[in-house]
Motif scaffolding. Structure first.
Motif, PDB file in Angstrom:
ATOM      1  N   ASP A  44       0.841  -1.190   0.000  1.00  0.00           N
ATOM      2  CA  ASP A  44       0.000   0.000   0.000  1.00  0.00           C
ATOM      3  C   ASP A  44       0.882   1.247   0.000  1.00  0.00           C
ATOM      4  OD1 ASP A  44      -2.645   1.428   0.504  1.00  0.00           O
ATOM      5  OD2 ASP A  44      -1.459   2.096   2.217  1.00  0.00           O
ATOM      6  N   PRO A  45       0.717   2.138  -0.991  1.00  0.00           N
ATOM      7  CA  PRO A  45       1.630   3.291  -1.107  1.00  0.00           C
ATOM      8  C   PRO A  45       1.598   4.207   0.109  1.00  0.00           C
ATOM      9  CG  PRO A  45       0.331   3.018  -3.125  1.00  0.00           C
ATOM     10  CD  PRO A  45      -0.243   2.090  -2.109  1.00  0.00           C
ATOM     11  N   ALA A  46       0.409   4.459   0.670  1.00  0.00           N
ATOM     12  CA  ALA A  46       0.323   5.356   1.831  1.00  0.00           C
ATOM     13  C   ALA A  46       1.047   4.759   3.027  1.00  0.00           C
ATOM     14  CB  ALA A  46      -1.138   5.623   2.180  1.00  0.00           C
ATOM     15  N   SER A  47       0.858   3.450   3.252  1.00  0.00           N
ATOM     16  CA  SER A  47       1.529   2.798   4.381  1.00  0.00           C
ATOM     17  C   SER A  47       3.041   2.816   4.198  1.00  0.00           C
ATOM     18  CB  SER A  47       1.038   1.349   4.518  1.00  0.00           C
ATOM     19  OG  SER A  47      -0.302   1.312   4.944  1.00  0.00           O
ATOM     20  N   ALA A  48       3.486   2.562   2.971  1.00  0.00           N
ATOM     21  CA  ALA A  48       4.929   2.579   2.692  1.00  0.00           C
ATOM     22  C   ALA A  48       5.509   3.964   2.951  1.00  0.00           C
ATOM     23  CB  ALA A  48       5.185   2.148   1.247  1.00  0.00           C
ATOM     24  N   THR A  49       4.756   5.010   2.586  1.00  0.00           N
ATOM     25  CA  THR A  49       5.202   6.387   2.818  1.00  0.00           C
ATOM     26  C   THR A  49       5.314   6.668   4.311  1.00  0.00           C
ATOM     27  OG1 THR A  49       4.200   7.164   0.769  1.00  0.00           O
ATOM     28  CG2 THR A  49       4.628   8.824   2.445  1.00  0.00           C
ATOM     29  N   TYR A  50       4.304   6.232   5.094  1.00  0.00           N
ATOM     30  CA  TYR A  50       4.335   6.445   6.543  1.00  0.00           C
ATOM     31  C   TYR A  50       5.546   5.757   7.165  1.00  0.00           C
ATOM     32  CZ  TYR A  50      -0.532   8.064   6.243  1.00  0.00           C
ATOM     33  OH  TYR A  50      -1.674   8.756   5.942  1.00  0.00           O
ATOM     34  N   VAL A  51       5.829   4.536   6.723  1.00  0.00           N
ATOM     35  CA  VAL A  51       6.958   3.788   7.275  1.00  0.00           C
ATOM     36  C   VAL A  51       8.268   4.507   6.964  1.00  0.00           C
ATOM     37  CG1 VAL A  51       8.301   1.670   7.053  1.00  0.00           C
ATOM     38  CG2 VAL A  51       5.822   1.540   7.357  1.00  0.00           C
ATOM     39  N   ARG A  52       8.422   4.966   5.730  1.00  0.00           N
ATOM     40  CA  ARG A  52       9.645   5.700   5.348  1.00  0.00           C
ATOM     41  C   ARG A  52       9.802   6.959   6.202  1.00  0.00           C
ATOM     42  NH1 ARG A  52       8.318   4.321   0.083  1.00  0.00           N
ATOM     43  NH2 ARG A  52       7.333   6.353  -0.252  1.00  0.00           N
ATOM     44  N   MET A  53       8.695   7.659   6.418  1.00  0.00           N
ATOM     45  CA  MET A  53       8.734   8.876   7.217  1.00  0.00           C
ATOM     46  C   MET A  53       9.195   8.570   8.642  1.00  0.00           C
ATOM     47  SD  MET A  53       5.521  11.402   8.106  1.00  0.00           S
ATOM     48  CE  MET A  53       4.902  11.257   6.442  1.00  0.00           C
ATOM     49  N   LYS A  54       8.657   7.502   9.209  1.00  0.00           N
ATOM     50  CA  LYS A  54       9.027   7.131  10.580  1.00  0.00           C
ATOM     51  C   LYS A  54      10.497   6.713  10.647  1.00  0.00           C
ATOM     52  CE  LYS A  54       4.278   5.914  11.645  1.00  0.00           C
ATOM     53  NZ  LYS A  54       3.238   4.913  11.495  1.00  0.00           N
ATOM     54  N   GLN A  55      10.975   6.010   9.610  1.00  0.00           N
ATOM     55  CA  GLN A  55      12.378   5.600   9.586  1.00  0.00           C
ATOM     56  C   GLN A  55      13.295   6.808   9.468  1.00  0.00           C
ATOM     57  OE1 GLN A  55      12.171   2.874   6.295  1.00  0.00           O
ATOM     58  NE2 GLN A  55      11.840   1.085   7.597  1.00  0.00           N
ATOM     59  N   ASN A  56      12.906   7.783   8.643  1.00  0.00           N
ATOM     60  CA  ASN A  56      13.719   8.999   8.484  1.00  0.00           C
ATOM     61  C   ASN A  56      13.779   9.793   9.779  1.00  0.00           C
ATOM     62  OD1 ASN A  56      14.271   8.451   5.801  1.00  0.00           O
ATOM     63  ND2 ASN A  56      12.572   9.666   5.008  1.00  0.00           N
ATOM     64  N   ARG A  57      12.630   9.909  10.450  1.00  0.00           N
ATOM     65  CA  ARG A  57      12.607  10.639  11.723  1.00  0.00           C
ATOM     66  C   ARG A  57      13.425   9.891  12.781  1.00  0.00           C
ATOM     67  NH1 ARG A  57       7.800  13.866  11.501  1.00  0.00           N
ATOM     68  NH2 ARG A  57       7.890  14.795   9.412  1.00  0.00           N
ATOM     69  N   SER A  58      13.370   8.569  12.744  1.00  0.00           N
ATOM     70  CA  SER A  58      14.155   7.770  13.689  1.00  0.00           C
ATOM     71  C   SER A  58      15.636   8.066  13.530  1.00  0.00           C
ATOM     72  CB  SER A  58      13.914   6.265  13.473  1.00  0.00           C
ATOM     73  OG  SER A  58      12.584   5.919  13.754  1.00  0.00           O
ATOM     74  N   LYS A  59      16.077   8.086  12.281  1.00  0.00           N
ATOM     75  CA  LYS A  59      17.493   8.324  11.996  1.00  0.00           C
ATOM     76  C   LYS A  59      17.935   9.677  12.548  1.00  0.00           C
ATOM     77  CE  LYS A  59      20.803   8.261   8.150  1.00  0.00           C
ATOM     78  NZ  LYS A  59      20.959   8.152   6.679  1.00  0.00           N
ATOM     79  N   LYS A  60      17.090  10.699  12.344  1.00  0.00           N
ATOM     80  CA  LYS A  60      17.424  12.043  12.836  1.00  0.00           C
ATOM     81  C   LYS A  60      17.490  12.085  14.358  1.00  0.00           C
ATOM     82  CE  LYS A  60      15.526  14.505   8.857  1.00  0.00           C
ATOM     83  NZ  LYS A  60      14.420  15.333   8.329  1.00  0.00           N
ATOM     84  N   ALA A  61      16.755  11.190  14.990  1.00  0.00           N
ATOM     85  CA  ALA A  61      16.747  11.156  16.468  1.00  0.00           C
ATOM     86  C   ALA A  61      17.795  10.205  17.023  1.00  0.00           C
ATOM     87  CB  ALA A  61      15.360  10.759  16.963  1.00  0.00           C
ATOM     88  N   GLY A  62      18.663   9.655  16.173  1.00  0.00           N
ATOM     89  CA  GLY A  62      19.700   8.742  16.649  1.00  0.00           C
ATOM     90  C   GLY A  62      19.181   7.370  16.993  1.00  0.00           C
TER      91      GLY A  62
END
Length: 280
Positions: A44-62
């Protein structure tokens, strides 16, 4: 009257920055980097986008990310087995199952496969019980974010009448429990509630989490009410008709930029909480 915007962007950035500092301190002190595992079933494209967003934010938070992507035809048993693997992996501190899952999967069984100590999205029955009884545990991320937003804007909760529109086990029900724990009087409603506009009109605080675009109208609201729009529908549209409601409410969350950033911030904060607890 034009409502003041109750935005989550700045507060979420603060929470993420604090979480990043704690993650760095944990790595320096104990050699442990918090790790959040995301599980996505299907394409699902929306779910994949949400997951990517969460992974990117995780990276920024260490916070390290572990990604598990399973085919759309995955069975409940196969998904549960994958979640059990993550639950038993000491290098993983938090687990997020992206929902909704495909129709053939028993979503509740999948949620319950998550070790409660790693349930940083607050989706298990154990986490719900902790919210309901005021025990230590993880809050459902969106309801937890809503409570932090209300606190940040000094919204009086004690004695207030809060009407929750929606009854999902990870949003409507837990946000009502958290409001009740903060001494609000809570009325649960949903799309099939008879006389819904009249009930909403008695609310000091309205939480819209029904999953229907522009469902709550301005003439449903008590003048000066605080309106939290937890809905997110196609086209960046919430569950509240924003233009109508903003003419009546005192405070209102925008969509996007209101509840959404807070959800991710709480998820990351709780991932660090979990890592600290597991590190001893």
């Amino acid at each position: 009257m034009t409502a003041e915007l109750m935005t989550g962007t700045d507060l979420a950035a603060e929470i993420v920055a604090q979480s990043a500092a704690r993650a760095k301190a944990l790595q320096e002190k104990a050699g442990v980097q918090p790790c959040l595992a995301t599980v996505l079933v299907g394409d699902d494209p929306a779910s994949a986008t949400y997951v990517r967003m969460k992974q990117n934010r995780s990276k920024k938070a260490g916070i390290a990310s572990r990604s598990v992507v399973l085919p759309a035809e995955t069975t409940t048993g196969e998904l549960v087995a994958e979640i059990h693997k993550l639950s038993s992996d000491p290098a993983v501190h938090g687990i997020l199952l992206q929902h909704p899952v495909p129709a053939q999967i028993d979503e509740r069984a999948a949620f319950e496969a998550i070790d409660p100590a790693k349930d940083v999205d607050g989706v298990t029955m154990r986490s719900f019980a902790a919210m309901a009884f005021g025990d230590p545990g993880f809050r459902s991320a969106t309801p937890g974010g809503i409570m932090r937003l209300l606190e940040a804007y000094d919204v009086p909760i004690t004695g207030a009448h809060a009407v929750v529109i929606g009854r999902s086990p990870i949003l409507g029900k837990p946000v009502g429990m958290l409001l009740l724990a903060s001494n609000a009087t809570v009325t649960y409603t949903h799309s099939r509630t008879l006389g819904l506009p009249e009930i909403v009109r008695t609310a000091d605080i309205v939480v819209a989490a029904v999953g229907k675009p522009n469902f709550v109208r301005g003439d449903w609201l008590k003048p000066g009410a605080v309106v939290v729009d937890a809905g997110y529908n196609e086209g960046n549209i919430g569950d509240v008709h924003f233009e109508d409601a903003a003419q009546v409410a005192r405070l209102i969350t925008p969509v996007p930029g209101g509840v959404g950033p807070m959800t991710i911030a709480l998820l990351l904060e709780q991932a660090v909480d979990a890592a600290e607890a597991q590190a001893g």
